[in-house]
Design a protein around this motif. Structure first.
Motif, PDB file in Angstrom:
ATOM      1  N   GLY A  31       0.796  -1.224   0.000  1.00  0.00           N
ATOM      2  CA  GLY A  31       0.000   0.000   0.000  1.00  0.00           C
ATOM      3  C   GLY A  31       0.829   1.275   0.000  1.00  0.00           C
ATOM      4  N   ASN A  32       2.129   1.159   0.200  1.00  0.00           N
ATOM      5  CA  ASN A  32       3.001   2.333   0.275  1.00  0.00           C
ATOM      6  C   ASN A  32       3.827   2.556  -0.993  1.00  0.00           C
ATOM      7  N   ALA A  33       3.445   1.942  -2.094  1.00  0.00           N
ATOM      8  CA  ALA A  33       4.244   1.998  -3.320  1.00  0.00           C
ATOM      9  C   ALA A  33       4.667   3.413  -3.720  1.00  0.00           C
ATOM     10  N   PRO A  34       3.765   4.401  -3.786  1.00  0.00           N
ATOM     11  CA  PRO A  34       4.205   5.739  -4.206  1.00  0.00           C
ATOM     12  C   PRO A  34       5.259   6.341  -3.273  1.00  0.00           C
ATOM     13  N   SER A  35       5.077   6.162  -1.967  1.00  0.00           N
ATOM     14  CA  SER A  35       6.044   6.696  -1.003  1.00  0.00           C
ATOM     15  C   SER A  35       7.380   5.970  -1.102  1.00  0.00           C
ATOM     16  N   LEU A  36       7.337   4.658  -1.285  1.00  0.00           N
ATOM     17  CA  LEU A  36       8.575   3.875  -1.390  1.00  0.00           C
ATOM     18  C   LEU A  36       9.355   4.252  -2.646  1.00  0.00           C
ATOM     19  N   LEU A  37       8.643   4.482  -3.727  1.00  0.00           N
ATOM     20  CA  LEU A  37       9.293   4.901  -4.968  1.00  0.00           C
ATOM     21  C   LEU A  37       9.958   6.266  -4.777  1.00  0.00           C
ATOM     22  N   GLU A  38       9.232   7.189  -4.194  1.00  0.00           N
ATOM     23  CA  GLU A  38       9.782   8.532  -3.968  1.00  0.00           C
ATOM     24  C   GLU A  38      10.971   8.489  -3.007  1.00  0.00           C
ATOM     25  N   GLU A  39      10.875   7.668  -1.972  1.00  0.00           N
ATOM     26  CA  GLU A  39      11.992   7.533  -1.033  1.00  0.00           C
ATOM     27  C   GLU A  39      13.243   7.015  -1.745  1.00  0.00           C
ATOM     28  N   ALA A  40      13.081   6.052  -2.651  1.00  0.00           N
ATOM     29  CA  ALA A  40      14.224   5.520  -3.401  1.00  0.00           C
ATOM     30  C   ALA A  40      14.869   6.605  -4.259  1.00  0.00           C
ATOM     31  N   VAL A  41      14.048   7.425  -4.905  1.00  0.00           N
ATOM     32  CA  VAL A  41      14.566   8.513  -5.741  1.00  0.00           C
ATOM     33  C   VAL A  41      15.338   9.515  -4.888  1.00  0.00           C
ATOM     34  N   VAL A  42      14.740   9.931  -3.776  1.00  0.00           N
ATOM     35  CA  VAL A  42      15.381  10.926  -2.902  1.00  0.00           C
ATOM     36  C   VAL A  42      16.683  10.366  -2.327  1.00  0.00           C
ATOM     37  N   THR A  43      16.690   9.090  -1.957  1.00  0.00           N
ATOM     38  CA  THR A  43      17.908   8.461  -1.439  1.00  0.00           C
ATOM     39  C   THR A  43      19.000   8.453  -2.500  1.00  0.00           C
ATOM     40  N   PHE A  44      18.638   8.099  -3.728  1.00  0.00           N
ATOM     41  CA  PHE A  44      19.617   8.088  -4.830  1.00  0.00           C
ATOM     42  C   PHE A  44      20.184   9.481  -5.077  1.00  0.00           C
ATOM     43  N   MET A  45      19.310  10.474  -5.090  1.00  0.00           N
ATOM     44  CA  MET A  45      19.754  11.843  -5.365  1.00  0.00           C
ATOM     45  C   MET A  45      20.651  12.361  -4.240  1.00  0.00           C
ATOM     46  N   GLY A  46      20.306  12.055  -2.999  1.00  0.00           N
ATOM     47  CA  GLY A  46      21.107  12.509  -1.866  1.00  0.00           C
ATOM     48  C   GLY A  46      21.415  13.989  -1.971  1.00  0.00           C
ATOM     49  N   SER A  47      22.653  14.321  -1.707  1.00  0.00           N
ATOM     50  CA  SER A  47      23.085  15.720  -1.840  1.00  0.00           C
ATOM     51  C   SER A  47      23.879  15.924  -3.125  1.00  0.00           C
ATOM     52  N   ASN A  48      23.772  14.967  -4.044  1.00  0.00           N
ATOM     53  CA  ASN A  48      24.479  15.055  -5.324  1.00  0.00           C
ATOM     54  C   ASN A  48      23.849  16.121  -6.213  1.00  0.00           C
ATOM     55  N   LYS A  49      24.637  16.603  -7.155  1.00  0.00           N
ATOM     56  CA  LYS A  49      24.117  17.568  -8.127  1.00  0.00           C
ATOM     57  C   LYS A  49      23.235  16.817  -9.121  1.00  0.00           C
ATOM     58  N   THR A  50      21.957  17.196  -9.163  1.00  0.00           N
ATOM     59  CA  THR A  50      21.006  16.538 -10.062  1.00  0.00           C
ATOM     60  C   THR A  50      21.121  17.140 -11.453  1.00  0.00           C
ATOM     61  N   MET A  51      21.391  16.276 -12.425  1.00  0.00           N
ATOM     62  CA  MET A  51      21.522  16.703 -13.821  1.00  0.00           C
ATOM     63  C   MET A  51      20.199  16.543 -14.569  1.00  0.00           C
ATOM     64  N   MET A  52      19.401  15.526 -14.166  1.00  0.00           N
ATOM     65  CA  MET A  52      18.118  15.274 -14.804  1.00  0.00           C
ATOM     66  C   MET A  52      17.223  14.554 -13.810  1.00  0.00           C
ATOM     67  N   ASP A  53      15.963  14.938 -13.764  1.00  0.00           N
ATOM     68  CA  ASP A  53      14.957  14.273 -12.939  1.00  0.00           C
ATOM     69  C   ASP A  53      13.663  14.330 -13.733  1.00  0.00           C
ATOM     70  N   ASN A  54      13.230  13.165 -14.215  1.00  0.00           N
ATOM     71  CA  ASN A  54      12.088  13.139 -15.109  1.00  0.00           C
ATOM     72  C   ASN A  54      11.261  11.886 -14.845  1.00  0.00           C
ATOM     73  N   TYR A  55      10.047  11.877 -15.349  1.00  0.00           N
ATOM     74  CA  TYR A  55       9.237  10.673 -15.272  1.00  0.00           C
ATOM     75  C   TYR A  55       9.727   9.696 -16.325  1.00  0.00           C
ATOM     76  N   GLY A  56       9.652   8.408 -15.983  1.00  0.00           N
ATOM     77  CA  GLY A  56       9.964   7.360 -16.941  1.00  0.00           C
ATOM     78  C   GLY A  56       8.698   6.584 -17.226  1.00  0.00           C
ATOM     79  N   ARG A  57       8.732   5.812 -18.289  1.00  0.00           N
ATOM     80  CA  ARG A  57       7.558   5.021 -18.634  1.00  0.00           C
ATOM     81  C   ARG A  57       7.980   3.770 -19.385  1.00  0.00           C
ATOM     82  N   ILE A  58       7.426   2.644 -18.952  1.00  0.00           N
ATOM     83  CA  ILE A  58       7.578   1.378 -19.657  1.00  0.00           C
ATOM     84  C   ILE A  58       6.157   0.876 -19.884  1.00  0.00           C
ATOM     85  N   GLY A  59       5.677   0.983 -21.114  1.00  0.00           N
ATOM     86  CA  GLY A  59       4.293   0.625 -21.408  1.00  0.00           C
ATOM     87  C   GLY A  59       3.362   1.521 -20.619  1.00  0.00           C
TER      88      GLY A  59
END
Length: 185
Positions: free
Chosen positions: A84-112
């Motif tokens: 039931g927490n899929a949207p929050s878990l996805l966002e948490e993974a993105v924020v963790t990956f980005m950390g304090s690094n310089k973000t060059m691109m942040d966009n939506y992806g799509r597979i089908g």
């Protein structure tokens, strides 16, 4: 004239044989985890632990390949206990990956019909650039990450996107000749 042509031919052959060998890209698939991707060379599989600040630790399967100073990693995290927490878990993974690094691109992806996120960051201390996609499906978080190391130097290489964008989830879209990746015990 003949000597010059022969010298050029020998030089060209030596340059080709001295160039670093690049591994051939192959299709890989995990029937157990329901996805497929392309990567260069041999892919190794291991069990690991995904760690996040809020959701805690979760078991993960990690697929790795390295070629031409680019590290390719596909990580599948089991979140079946928190469906039931899929949207929050996805966002948490993105924020963790980005950390304090310089973000060059942040966009939506799509597979089908599945939407996710795709992010590129510069790593600290000039240690490279990483591109990663994030999708949540059937209780699992899928992360496809390509890290271009400084020794490669071509942070705009199409190989990073080729790996990240090669992921598919539908059986009919998978290469029927893909190499089956067995899960470790």
């Amino acid at each position: 004239m003949r000597f010059t042509a022969l010298a050029l031919l020998v030089g060209a052959v030596m340059a080709i044989t001295a160039a670093p060998a690049e591994a051939q890209w192959k299709s890989y698939r995990s029937r157990d985890l329901g996805f497929s991707f392309m990567a260069p060379g041999e892919v190794k599989v291991e069990r690991g632990t995904y760690k996040a600040e809020r959701s805690g630790e979760h078991p993960a399967i990690i697929f790795k390949s390295t070629n031409d100073n680019i590290e390719y990693t596909a990580t599948v995290v089991d979140f079946s206990s928190q469906l039931g927490n899929a949207p929050s878990l996805l966002e948490e993974a993105v924020v963790t990956f980005m950390g304090s690094n310089k973000t060059m691109m942040d966009n939506y992806g799509r597979i089908g019909s599945l939407y996710g996120r795709k992010v590129t960051v510069d790593l600290p201390n000039d240690s490279g650039r990483s591109m990663c996609s994030f999708y949540f499906i059937n209780g699992r978080l899928y992360q496809m990450k390509a890290t271009v190391l400084p020794a490669n130097g071509d942070y705009g290489t199409p190989d990073a996107a080729r790996f990240v964008d090669s992921e598919v989830f539908l059986d009919r879209q998978m290469d029927p000749d893909a190499i089956e990746l067995k899960l470790p015990n």
